[in-house]
Design a protein around this motif. Structure first.
Motif, PDB file in Angstrom:
ATOM      1  N   ASP A  13     -11.821  11.778 -32.947  1.00  0.00           N
ATOM      2  CA  ASP A  13     -10.961  11.822 -34.136  1.00  0.00           C
ATOM      3  C   ASP A  13     -10.043  10.600 -34.186  1.00  0.00           C
ATOM      4  O   ASP A  13      -9.508  10.271 -35.240  1.00  0.00           O
ATOM      5  CB  ASP A  13     -10.164  13.129 -34.221  1.00  0.00           C
ATOM      6  CG  ASP A  13      -9.268  13.371 -33.017  1.00  0.00           C
ATOM      7  OD1 ASP A  13      -9.477  12.711 -31.977  1.00  0.00           O
ATOM      8  OD2 ASP A  13      -8.376  14.225 -33.106  1.00  0.00           O
ATOM      9  N   SER A  14      -9.898   9.885 -33.056  1.00  0.00           N
ATOM     10  CA  SER A  14      -9.096   8.649 -33.076  1.00  0.00           C
ATOM     11  C   SER A  14      -9.797   7.542 -33.885  1.00  0.00           C
ATOM     12  O   SER A  14      -9.177   6.545 -34.233  1.00  0.00           O
ATOM     13  CB  SER A  14      -8.802   8.163 -31.648  1.00  0.00           C
ATOM     14  OG  SER A  14      -9.994   7.801 -30.990  1.00  0.00           O
ATOM     15  N   GLU A  17      -9.025   7.210 -38.566  1.00  0.00           N
ATOM     16  CA  GLU A  17      -8.118   6.340 -39.325  1.00  0.00           C
ATOM     17  C   GLU A  17      -8.889   5.116 -39.860  1.00  0.00           C
ATOM     18  O   GLU A  17      -8.739   4.715 -41.014  1.00  0.00           O
ATOM     19  CB  GLU A  17      -6.955   5.896 -38.408  1.00  0.00           C
ATOM     20  CG  GLU A  17      -5.870   5.076 -39.078  1.00  0.00           C
ATOM     21  CD  GLU A  17      -5.212   5.802 -40.240  1.00  0.00           C
ATOM     22  OE1 GLU A  17      -5.090   7.037 -40.186  1.00  0.00           O
ATOM     23  OE2 GLU A  17      -4.840   5.114 -41.218  1.00  0.00           O
ATOM     24  N   THR A  18      -9.722   4.522 -38.998  1.00  0.00           N
ATOM     25  CA  THR A  18     -10.536   3.364 -39.396  1.00  0.00           C
ATOM     26  C   THR A  18     -11.651   3.783 -40.354  1.00  0.00           C
ATOM     27  O   THR A  18     -11.896   3.113 -41.368  1.00  0.00           O
ATOM     28  CB  THR A  18     -11.151   2.700 -38.150  1.00  0.00           C
ATOM     29  OG1 THR A  18     -10.102   2.372 -37.255  1.00  0.00           O
ATOM     30  CG2 THR A  18     -11.946   1.454 -38.511  1.00  0.00           C
ATOM     31  N   LYS A  20     -11.850   6.102 -42.456  1.00  0.00           N
ATOM     32  CA  LYS A  20     -11.461   6.501 -43.818  1.00  0.00           C
ATOM     33  C   LYS A  20     -11.908   5.453 -44.823  1.00  0.00           C
ATOM     34  O   LYS A  20     -12.210   5.767 -45.977  1.00  0.00           O
ATOM     35  CB  LYS A  20      -9.930   6.610 -43.894  1.00  0.00           C
ATOM     36  CG  LYS A  20      -9.371   7.947 -43.517  1.00  0.00           C
ATOM     37  CD  LYS A  20      -7.859   7.910 -43.756  1.00  0.00           C
ATOM     38  CE  LYS A  20      -7.152   9.007 -43.002  1.00  0.00           C
ATOM     39  NZ  LYS A  20      -5.737   8.708 -42.788  1.00  0.00           N
ATOM     40  N   SER A  21     -11.956   4.192 -44.397  1.00  0.00           N
ATOM     41  CA  SER A  21     -12.395   3.113 -45.303  1.00  0.00           C
ATOM     42  C   SER A  21     -13.828   3.339 -45.769  1.00  0.00           C
ATOM     43  O   SER A  21     -14.163   3.046 -46.918  1.00  0.00           O
ATOM     44  CB  SER A  21     -12.316   1.749 -44.606  1.00  0.00           C
ATOM     45  OG  SER A  21     -11.031   1.529 -44.131  1.00  0.00           O
ATOM     46  N   LYS A 119     -11.792  -2.102 -39.238  1.00  0.00           N
ATOM     47  CA  LYS A 119     -11.657  -1.671 -40.638  1.00  0.00           C
ATOM     48  C   LYS A 119     -12.611  -2.394 -41.598  1.00  0.00           C
ATOM     49  O   LYS A 119     -13.206  -1.772 -42.482  1.00  0.00           O
ATOM     50  CB  LYS A 119     -10.197  -1.897 -41.072  1.00  0.00           C
ATOM     51  CG  LYS A 119      -9.813  -1.188 -42.338  1.00  0.00           C
ATOM     52  CD  LYS A 119      -8.321  -1.340 -42.575  1.00  0.00           C
ATOM     53  CE  LYS A 119      -7.902  -1.042 -43.990  1.00  0.00           C
ATOM     54  NZ  LYS A 119      -8.203   0.305 -44.453  1.00  0.00           N
TER      55      LYS A 119
END
Ligand code: RP5
Length: 173
Positions: A13-14, A17-18, A20-21, A119
């Motif tokens: 799950d870490s 954040e990346t 999501k792009s 990203k």
């Protein structure tokens, strides 16, 4: 999601954040997708099941993201003949270079299409998926062409902003 065309699978799950792009790009083009956390090292049998079942469910491709000793994209590719796009995560002491090398250097015969680290790689995974799916989807192809045609105007506006900051008029191109 029952009608998912793309499965985005990530090792932790870490990574979300990346990644999501990637989800944002697929949402922009209306591509139904499923997002799942399943690690090649920590949940290998779950990864195997997801990869084995995907094609029969109508899924068209995988996007697999992992950091450090990033085996997830390669392991997914081992269990499915669907296209697999790999995204190296900028994680751990080596900041994604380890993951890049692990994902990009697949042995001949089982390919993974490796994006850049982090990203920008995650964003490009979304656009690469759209480009592949658009080959069999005329409506998606039209959206992709519209997106690409709009890019020069965006760059022109960016140039205009820079010239304004410099107090100069834009050069004629
Ligand atoms: C990889 O190890 C994951 O894909 C993640 O990028 C990295 C670190 O995972 P966590 O320790 O944050 O769960 O398997």
């Amino acid at each position: 999601m029952a009608d998912a065309k793309v499965i985005i699978i990530m090792g932790s799950d870490s990574d979300f954040e990346t990644m999501k792009s990637t989800v944002d790009v697929l949402a922009e083009f209306g591509v139904p997708n499923e997002v799942v956390v399943a690690s090649a090292h920590r949940a290998p049998y779950t990864v195997e099941r997801i990869a084995r079942e995907a094609e029969a469910r109508g899924v068209k491709l995988f996007i697999a993201a992992a950091g450090m000793a990033a085996h997830l994209p390669g392991v997914v590719a081992a269990f499915t003949s669907l296209p697999v796009i790999g995204v190296p995560m900028e994680a751990g002491a080596l900041k994604g270079v380890d993951a890049l090398y692990a994902i990009v250097q697949m042995p001949g015969g089982i390919p993974v299409m490796c994006m850049g680290i982090g990203k920008h790689g995650a964003t490009n995974a979304g656009y690469a998926a759209v480009a592949i799916l658009a080959n069999d989807d005329a409506a998606l192809k039209t959206k992709l062409h519209a997106y690409r045609s709009a890019l020069p105007k965006k760059i022109e506006a960016a140039n205009q902003r820079v010239q304004e900051q410099l107090g100069r008029s834009p050069a004629k191109s």
